[in-house]
Design an enzyme around this catalytic site. Structure first.
Site, PDB file in Angstrom:
ATOM      1  CG  ASP A 251      -2.115  -1.180   1.166  1.00 32.10           C
ATOM      2  OD1 ASP A 251      -2.230  -1.558   0.163  1.00 32.10           O
ATOM      3  OD2 ASP A 251      -2.583  -1.069   2.162  1.00 32.10           O
ATOM      4  CE  LYS A 273      -8.285  -0.398  -3.492  1.00 28.87           C
ATOM      5  NZ  LYS A 273      -7.178  -1.152  -2.809  1.00 28.87           N
ATOM      6  CG  MET A 386     -12.099  10.652   9.600  1.00 28.40           C
ATOM      7  SD  MET A 386     -13.815  10.611   9.458  1.00 28.40           S
ATOM      8  CE  MET A 386     -14.114  12.001   8.665  1.00 28.40           C
TER       9      MET A 386
END
Length: 487
Positions: A251, A273, A386
């Site tokens: 990631d 992402k 978040m």
């Protein structure tokens, strides 16, 4: 420079070994000899309570009195473990004259053999020696290797030992055997044994030996939690998987410090992402895992935090299972736990919070699916992973659901990393505080009474910034508070 020592593993079963000395050091040497099946003779005027107990049980023979060369009759090895230098010299000289190998504890010059630091995993033993010159270095290295060599190595040795004759018959040439072992160790055997699936491991080896051609090693995917960024929070299993990987799909938020611990020649592919900028769709990640696994490679899917906490680990396992690819999972420390700990915020506290909720709010659609009435209850902690959604909407929904405007919050930016920042304040001021201090990704929001403890219990990095205080550098008025953290 002296010649290097000749490494040797001695079979001392039912063989007499003389230990001169009856104190604590001698006791440790005798214990190791008993473990090896030796027949210790302990020569000393007096013994420790434990040695005396072993003598009364008949496990050792006590030769009482002061050392004489006659004690050396019929023994195979000698250990001098007294605190009297003259006695130790006498033992070494007497052994030398009889061509017996002798170890004098803490005296490399007098010793003709040295006792190494040993790692034992069943029949597998790894011995580390500094030639007697720096035993603490050998012990330090042993402690490091202890973390890498888990119990599955002993099971692996046992499995190969049981099939030794069959392996030699199947692969009579040394080169053939070497390639077979390399393929087997690169295949599923180690993983099966680590997962305590000994029957499946034995079946795999049996089928590989029965096959007319060497069994091709199937690829394998391990989902690994990289934690929040501090490499010290990686688990031992995570380090093992990263050092065995051929390909690492990682990631965006996996820190460089963590990646530096991975196998250096492994191919590294970023598949992160992002709300803005380069992103790799989940379908592409699935395709990459499948492509490399079908090529027979060991793939590590390295995720920030934990694979099963907002990390899509479940989706990836479902895909791998549907396509017949073997897999394993190594949990990691998720952001909520790490950010709370490194900010000095206990997620539960008898006086403030009896439950914890892990929430993701990456966009407006995900906000619409949340049970705001349940989230607004008091005496609980919300750990909010978040996304790019504005904090204005989050605050408005919480207030509308009944959460008090004065509820404490903490925003933990880059939790556990050297650049960690913590911003604290109250729910009513949450969006303005994030804007005022220009909070950036990765960050995690902790909302609840316990968040106020960050002001007094902080221990890592700088003290928390108050949400109602101006930052040290002027904030950009047009900056939007965007928060994100991988699970």
């Amino acid at each position: 420079m002296s010649a290097p020592l000749f490494p040797l593993f001695a079979d001392l079963r039912q063989r007499a070994v003389l230990v001169v000395g009856g104190g604590a050091v001698a006791e440790r040497k005798v214990e190791a000899l008993l473990h090896a099946g030796a027949l210790p003779r302990v020569g000393a005027p007096a013994l420790t309570a434990r040695l005396d107990d072993w003598a009364r049980q008949g496990r050792i023979a006590h030769v009482e009195g002061g050392f004489t060369p006659a004690w050396l009759e019929g023994v195979w090895l000698v250990v001098a473990a007294t605190d009297d230098a003259r006695v130790n010299h006498a033992v070494a000289a007497a052994a030398e004259s009889r061509r017996l190998l002798a170890n004098v504890v803490d005296d490399a010059e007098l010793s003709s053999f040295h006792v190494p630091a040993v790692i034992e995993r069943g029949a597998l033993q790894v011995a580390i020696s500094s030639g007697g010159g720096a035993p603490m270095v050998a012990r330090h290295l042993r402690r490091q290797l202890e973390t890498w060599l888990d119990d599955s190595w002993g099971a692996l040795v046992d499995l190969f030992a049981r099939q030794r004759q069959r392996i030699r018959a199947r692969f009579p040439q040394l080169g053939q055997r070497r390639r077979f072992f390399e393929d087997a160790l690169a295949g599923p055997l180690p993983q099966l044994l680590r997962r305590r699936q000994t029957e499946r491991a034995a079946q795999w080896l049996d089928e590989a030996l029965a096959s007319p051609v060497a069994a091709a090693c199937p690829g394998f995917v391990t989902l690994v939690g990289a934690g929040p960024g501090d490499p010290g929070l990686l688990t031992l299993n995570a380090l093992r998987a990263m050092n065995e990987a051929d390909v690492i799909l990682h990631d965006r938020l996996v820190s460089n410090d963590v990646l530096r611990l991975a196998r250096r020649d492994a191919a590294r592919i970023e598949v992160g992402k992002s709300a803005s900028g380069h992103s790799v769709r989940q379908e592409q990640i699935h395709a990459l895992m499948l492509e490399h696994a079908r090529a027979g490679l060991r793939v590590v899917r390295l995720k920030g935090g934990d694979p099963f906490v907002f990390g899509r680990g479940g989706e990836e396992l479902e895909f791998l299972r549907a396509h017949g690819v073997g897999y394993a999972v190594v949990p990691g420390i998720t952001a909520a736990l790490a950010c709370g700990a490194y900010a000095g915020i206990p997620l539960t506290h008898r006086d403030h919070a009896q439950s914890v909720r892990l929430v993701t709010a990456h966009c407006k659609d995900s906000l619409d699916t949340l049970d705001w009435a349940a989230l607004a209850q008091e005496r609980q902690t919300l750990a909010v992973y978040m996304g790019v959604a504005g904090l204005d909407g989050f605050r408005a929904r919480m207030l509308a659901a009944g959460r008090a405007p004065g509820t404490p919050f903490a925003l933990v930016e880059n939790g556990s990393r050297a650049v960690q920042r913590v911003v604290t304040g109250t729910l009513d001021d949450l969006p303005a505080a994030a804007l005022r201090h220009r909070v950036q990704s990765p960050a995690l929001l902790i909302l609840g009474e316990v968040a106020a403890l960050a002001d007094t219990l902080h221990w890592f990095g700088d003290a928390p910034l108050r949400g109602d205080a101006a930052p040290s550098s002027p904030a950009l008025k047009d900056a939007a508070p965007t928060l994100a953290h991988a699970a």
